[in-house]
Scaffold this motif. Sequence first.
Motif, PDB file in Angstrom:
ATOM      1  N   GLU A  36       0.823  -1.205   0.000  1.00  0.00           N
ATOM      2  CA  GLU A  36       0.000   0.000   0.000  1.00  0.00           C
ATOM      3  C   GLU A  36       0.861   1.261   0.000  1.00  0.00           C
ATOM      4  OE1 GLU A  36      -4.080  -1.254   2.351  1.00  0.00           O
ATOM      5  OE2 GLU A  36      -2.212  -1.148   3.492  1.00  0.00           O
ATOM      6  N   VAL A  37       1.879   1.284   0.843  1.00  0.00           N
ATOM      7  CA  VAL A  37       2.749   2.459   0.904  1.00  0.00           C
ATOM      8  C   VAL A  37       3.476   2.658  -0.420  1.00  0.00           C
ATOM      9  CG1 VAL A  37       4.778   3.454   2.025  1.00  0.00           C
ATOM     10  CG2 VAL A  37       3.024   2.328   3.409  1.00  0.00           C
ATOM     11  N   VAL A  38       3.947   1.567  -1.021  1.00  0.00           N
ATOM     12  CA  VAL A  38       4.613   1.675  -2.318  1.00  0.00           C
ATOM     13  C   VAL A  38       3.653   2.234  -3.356  1.00  0.00           C
ATOM     14  CG1 VAL A  38       5.587   0.353  -4.236  1.00  0.00           C
ATOM     15  CG2 VAL A  38       6.345  -0.102  -1.900  1.00  0.00           C
ATOM     16  N   PHE A  39       2.404   1.792  -3.329  1.00  0.00           N
ATOM     17  CA  PHE A  39       1.410   2.304  -4.280  1.00  0.00           C
ATOM     18  C   PHE A  39       1.179   3.800  -4.084  1.00  0.00           C
ATOM     19  CE2 PHE A  39      -3.104   3.491  -4.752  1.00  0.00           C
ATOM     20  CZ  PHE A  39      -3.153   3.528  -6.132  1.00  0.00           C
ATOM     21  N   TYR A  40       1.041   4.238  -2.833  1.00  0.00           N
ATOM     22  CA  TYR A  40       0.828   5.664  -2.577  1.00  0.00           C
ATOM     23  C   TYR A  40       1.994   6.492  -3.115  1.00  0.00           C
ATOM     24  CZ  TYR A  40      -2.551   3.792   0.807  1.00  0.00           C
ATOM     25  OH  TYR A  40      -3.581   3.112   1.410  1.00  0.00           O
ATOM     26  N   LEU A  41       3.207   5.998  -2.904  1.00  0.00           N
ATOM     27  CA  LEU A  41       4.382   6.707  -3.419  1.00  0.00           C
ATOM     28  C   LEU A  41       4.425   6.656  -4.942  1.00  0.00           C
ATOM     29  CD1 LEU A  41       6.996   5.533  -0.768  1.00  0.00           C
ATOM     30  CD2 LEU A  41       6.037   7.824  -1.005  1.00  0.00           C
ATOM     31  N   ASP A  42       3.954   5.539  -5.520  1.00  0.00           N
ATOM     32  CA  ASP A  42       3.887   5.439  -6.984  1.00  0.00           C
ATOM     33  C   ASP A  42       3.010   6.544  -7.564  1.00  0.00           C
ATOM     34  OD1 ASP A  42       5.551   3.259  -7.144  1.00  0.00           O
ATOM     35  OD2 ASP A  42       3.939   1.772  -7.321  1.00  0.00           O
ATOM     36  N   VAL A  43       1.897   6.824  -6.894  1.00  0.00           N
ATOM     37  CA  VAL A  43       1.008   7.887  -7.362  1.00  0.00           C
ATOM     38  C   VAL A  43       1.734   9.228  -7.359  1.00  0.00           C
ATOM     39  CG1 VAL A  43      -1.107   9.188  -6.861  1.00  0.00           C
ATOM     40  CG2 VAL A  43      -1.103   6.693  -6.638  1.00  0.00           C
ATOM     41  N   LEU A  44       2.475   9.509  -6.283  1.00  0.00           N
ATOM     42  CA  LEU A  44       3.221  10.770  -6.208  1.00  0.00           C
ATOM     43  C   LEU A  44       4.315  10.824  -7.269  1.00  0.00           C
ATOM     44  CD1 LEU A  44       3.589  11.195  -2.328  1.00  0.00           C
ATOM     45  CD2 LEU A  44       1.818  12.112  -3.836  1.00  0.00           C
ATOM     46  N   GLY A  59       7.585  12.559  -3.999  1.00  0.00           N
ATOM     47  CA  GLY A  59       7.630  11.187  -3.517  1.00  0.00           C
ATOM     48  C   GLY A  59       8.994  10.769  -3.007  1.00  0.00           C
ATOM     49  N   GLN A  60      10.057  11.210  -3.672  1.00  0.00           N
ATOM     50  CA  GLN A  60      11.400  10.843  -3.231  1.00  0.00           C
ATOM     51  C   GLN A  60      11.722  11.436  -1.865  1.00  0.00           C
ATOM     52  OE1 GLN A  60      13.871  12.016  -6.624  1.00  0.00           O
ATOM     53  NE2 GLN A  60      14.100   9.860  -7.165  1.00  0.00           N
ATOM     54  N   ALA A  61      11.312  12.672  -1.634  1.00  0.00           N
ATOM     55  CA  ALA A  61      11.538  13.293  -0.328  1.00  0.00           C
ATOM     56  C   ALA A  61      10.765  12.554   0.760  1.00  0.00           C
ATOM     57  CB  ALA A  61      11.125  14.759  -0.371  1.00  0.00           C
ATOM     58  N   ILE A  62       9.524  12.164   0.451  1.00  0.00           N
ATOM     59  CA  ILE A  62       8.728  11.408   1.415  1.00  0.00           C
ATOM     60  C   ILE A  62       9.400  10.082   1.729  1.00  0.00           C
ATOM     61  CG2 ILE A  62       6.491  10.341   1.869  1.00  0.00           C
ATOM     62  CD1 ILE A  62       6.328  13.357   1.728  1.00  0.00           C
ATOM     63  N   GLU A  63       9.878   9.399   0.693  1.00  0.00           N
ATOM     64  CA  GLU A  63      10.558   8.114   0.883  1.00  0.00           C
ATOM     65  C   GLU A  63      11.758   8.253   1.798  1.00  0.00           C
ATOM     66  OE1 GLU A  63      10.105   5.131  -2.854  1.00  0.00           O
ATOM     67  OE2 GLU A  63      11.221   6.973  -3.252  1.00  0.00           O
ATOM     68  N   ARG A  64      12.560   9.272   1.568  1.00  0.00           N
ATOM     69  CA  ARG A  64      13.786   9.444   2.347  1.00  0.00           C
ATOM     70  C   ARG A  64      13.498   9.675   3.820  1.00  0.00           C
ATOM     71  NH1 ARG A  64      14.767  13.193  -2.004  1.00  0.00           N
ATOM     72  NH2 ARG A  64      16.023  12.230  -3.646  1.00  0.00           N
ATOM     73  N   SER A  65      12.452  10.407   4.123  1.00  0.00           N
ATOM     74  CA  SER A  65      12.191  10.774   5.514  1.00  0.00           C
ATOM     75  C   SER A  65      11.310   9.779   6.247  1.00  0.00           C
ATOM     76  CB  SER A  65      11.542  12.161   5.578  1.00  0.00           C
ATOM     77  OG  SER A  65      10.253  12.126   5.001  1.00  0.00           O
ATOM     78  N   ASP A 106      11.376   6.644   5.911  1.00  0.00           N
ATOM     79  CA  ASP A 106      12.238   5.510   6.217  1.00  0.00           C
ATOM     80  C   ASP A 106      13.359   5.999   7.134  1.00  0.00           C
ATOM     81  OD1 ASP A 106      14.102   3.480   6.266  1.00  0.00           O
ATOM     82  OD2 ASP A 106      14.181   3.191   4.099  1.00  0.00           O
ATOM     83  N   LYS A 107      13.236   5.711   8.426  1.00  0.00           N
ATOM     84  CA  LYS A 107      14.194   6.238   9.396  1.00  0.00           C
ATOM     85  C   LYS A 107      15.613   5.740   9.137  1.00  0.00           C
ATOM     86  CE  LYS A 107      11.021   7.113  13.247  1.00  0.00           C
ATOM     87  NZ  LYS A 107       9.769   6.858  12.509  1.00  0.00           N
ATOM     88  N   ALA A 108      15.744   4.519   8.602  1.00  0.00           N
ATOM     89  CA  ALA A 108      17.080   4.001   8.304  1.00  0.00           C
ATOM     90  C   ALA A 108      17.764   4.851   7.246  1.00  0.00           C
ATOM     91  CB  ALA A 108      16.984   2.542   7.841  1.00  0.00           C
ATOM     92  N   MET A 109      17.048   5.182   6.183  1.00  0.00           N
ATOM     93  CA  MET A 109      17.638   5.989   5.121  1.00  0.00           C
ATOM     94  C   MET A 109      17.917   7.411   5.603  1.00  0.00           C
ATOM     95  SD  MET A 109      18.962   6.199   2.206  1.00  0.00           S
ATOM     96  CE  MET A 109      18.646   4.487   1.730  1.00  0.00           C
ATOM     97  N   THR A 110      17.029   7.949   6.433  1.00  0.00           N
ATOM     98  CA  THR A 110      17.271   9.279   6.997  1.00  0.00           C
ATOM     99  C   THR A 110      18.581   9.304   7.771  1.00  0.00           C
ATOM    100  OG1 THR A 110      14.901   9.781   7.179  1.00  0.00           O
ATOM    101  CG2 THR A 110      16.389  11.050   8.564  1.00  0.00           C
ATOM    102  N   SER A 111      18.768   8.321   8.656  1.00  0.00           N
ATOM    103  CA  SER A 111      19.995   8.258   9.449  1.00  0.00           C
ATOM    104  C   SER A 111      21.221   8.121   8.552  1.00  0.00           C
ATOM    105  CB  SER A 111      19.932   7.067  10.421  1.00  0.00           C
ATOM    106  OG  SER A 111      18.903   7.250  11.379  1.00  0.00           O
ATOM    107  N   PHE A 112      21.116   7.263   7.539  1.00  0.00           N
ATOM    108  CA  PHE A 112      22.238   7.054   6.622  1.00  0.00           C
ATOM    109  C   PHE A 112      22.596   8.339   5.878  1.00  0.00           C
ATOM    110  CE2 PHE A 112      23.499   6.319   2.196  1.00  0.00           C
ATOM    111  CZ  PHE A 112      24.716   5.681   2.396  1.00  0.00           C
TER     112      PHE A 112
END
Length: 300
Positions: free
Chosen positions: A72-80, A94-100, A102-108
């Motif tokens: 579901e989350v992947v689909f929502y991001l696909d729409v963006l 969508g890319q900014a939403i994905e980065r933030s 996902d706490k692991a990617m934010t930390s990285f």
Amino acid sequence: MRRIAIITDDPGWHGKQLCQAFAERSFHADYLSLTDCRIQVDGQLPIHLPGFEQNLPDAVFVRGVPGGSLEEVVFYLDVLHALKVLGVPVYNDGQAIERSVDKAMTSFLLHNAGISTPKTWVLRDREQALAICRQELLAGHYLISKPLFGSQGEGIRRIEKSTDLLWLTSSHGIYYLQRFIECEGAGFSDKRVFVINGKAVAAMRRRGISWLNNVARGASCERIDLSADVAELAIKAVAALSMDYAGVDIIKDRHGKLTVIEVNSVPAWKGLQSVCGIDIASCLVEDLIMRHVSNIKAVA
């Protein structure tokens, strides 16, 4: 009249603030849930947004993304992502939403950009996670266990002693562990800095009733003067995640060191606005229009 889609499942106070700000600039804003959208490749428009069947919106303001399964989350991001490909400005995209989200990617990304952020471990193996916790406790450090996806303090626990390890659970198979940072002074507090288009526009201190400083968890808001070092750190954090705007949480530890503990791509601002005296919605809408849709002539 030009039209904007505000992506949200709970418009509330923030939705009304945005609608008013858009209306003052001759834009009509409609609320839209990503759960009601669909991708279709058999019609005139390859993406279906309720209320925008004939023409896509002039821009999309992302106020919230629903939770759900990974699919579901992947689909929502696909729409963006699809909207951006079709030339519709998406704020934040969508890319900014994905980065933030996902706490692991934010930390990285923060660490990779040389920005001070708490020591963090993200892993799959439970025994390794327990070993890290025991090592940190022996060294005199508390740990924070967080779900990989989440906000407003949901699902966060502090590990203070060995018996706390009995309830240590993964978030859908993944352990996200972060060293707890003790703030300077008495009690619990951090700073929330609101950054728009590379500029820190407002800041406040959040004082928690416990070690969680979320306003949604009862923290109080205090106006503060935005120092140059705090503003610079917040701006660098937002740049590292390539966002149009964000709320950056910064803590000063007992040694005086500033550390970014979170970057939120869909931040609330009701508490901040109540103490800073700045119309945040107006600033956001102005930035979106001037940088992304200013080429569209106004229609009175």
